[in-house]
Design a protein around this motif. Structure first.
Motif, PDB file in Angstrom:
ATOM      1  N   CYS A   1       0.808  -1.249   0.007  1.00  0.00           N
ATOM      2  CA  CYS A   1       0.079   0.117  -0.062  1.00  0.00           C
ATOM      3  C   CYS A   1       0.722   1.582   0.039  1.00  0.00           C
ATOM      4  O   CYS A   1       1.955   1.329   0.609  1.00  0.00           O
ATOM      5  CB  CYS A   1      -0.979   0.185   1.190  1.00  0.00           C
ATOM      6  N   PRO A   2       0.327   2.357  -0.836  1.00  0.00           N
ATOM      7  CA  PRO A   2       1.212   3.446  -0.880  1.00  0.00           C
ATOM      8  C   PRO A   2       0.816   4.063   0.513  1.00  0.00           C
ATOM      9  O   PRO A   2      -0.123   4.087   0.979  1.00  0.00           O
ATOM     10  CB  PRO A   2       0.655   4.398  -2.169  1.00  0.00           C
TER      11      PRO A   2
ATOM     12  N   HIS B   1      -3.053   0.979  -8.023  1.00  0.00           N
ATOM     13  CA  HIS B   1      -3.422   0.426  -6.755  1.00  0.00           C
ATOM     14  C   HIS B   1      -5.086   0.487  -6.270  1.00  0.00           C
ATOM     15  O   HIS B   1      -5.495  -0.172  -5.906  1.00  0.00           O
ATOM     16  CB  HIS B   1      -2.430   0.931  -5.889  1.00  0.00           C
TER      17      HIS B   1
ATOM     18  N   CYS C   1      -7.878  -1.755  -3.919  1.00  0.00           N
ATOM     19  CA  CYS C   1      -7.622  -1.936  -2.396  1.00  0.00           C
ATOM     20  C   CYS C   1      -8.785  -1.265  -1.700  1.00  0.00           C
ATOM     21  O   CYS C   1      -8.684  -0.126  -1.551  1.00  0.00           O
ATOM     22  CB  CYS C   1      -6.022  -1.440  -2.196  1.00  0.00           C
TER      23      CYS C   1
ATOM     24  N   CYS D   1      -7.090   1.591   0.873  1.00  0.00           N
ATOM     25  CA  CYS D   1      -6.658   2.837   0.479  1.00  0.00           C
ATOM     26  C   CYS D   1      -7.644   3.377  -0.109  1.00  0.00           C
ATOM     27  O   CYS D   1      -7.778   4.625  -0.234  1.00  0.00           O
ATOM     28  CB  CYS D   1      -5.623   2.834  -0.698  1.00  0.00           C
TER      29      CYS D   1
HETATM   30 ZN    ZN Z   1      -3.928  -0.184  -0.436  1.00  0.00          ZN
END
Ligand code: ZN
Length: 98
Positions: free
Chosen positions: A25-26, A50, A56, A59
């Motif tokens: 994850c960023p 992402h 995700c 996120c």
């Molecule tokens: Zn993520």
């Protein structure tokens, strides 16, 4: 299997998938920059991928949260504007009635 057991099994599965997925994850700061169109090149592509391809849940939730907070930050200005409009409309109505 009763519904409590199903819930427990389901949340366990979701939690373990989350933990596995979140390794890549960023950082939320990166998500915020992305939201404000402050990213370019590889970083932007990575976050795009992402959020949209990997979808995700963590996120996307963070982005929603940041977006909501952004809207809230803009709220007082809008409220203030609306109040002033209402007041001037009310004043105009009072004047036209008098
Ligand atoms: Zn993520």
């Amino acid at each position: 299997m009763n519904s409590d057991e199903i819930d427990a099994k389901l949340s366990f599965t979701v939690a373990s998938v989350w933990r596995r997925e979140r390794i890549s994850c960023p950082h939320p700061h990166l998500l915020q920059s992305w939201l404000q169109a402050g990213l370019s090149g590889g970083a932007k592509e990575f976050v795009d991928f992402h959020l949209r391809e990997s979808q995700c849940p963590y996120c996307n939730a963070v982005v929603e949260e940041l977006r909501a907070r952004d809207d809230q930050a803009k709220q007082p200005v809008l409220e203030d504007l609306r109040d002033r409009l209402l007041r001037s409309t009310a004043a105009a109505l009072r004047r036209s009635r008098a």
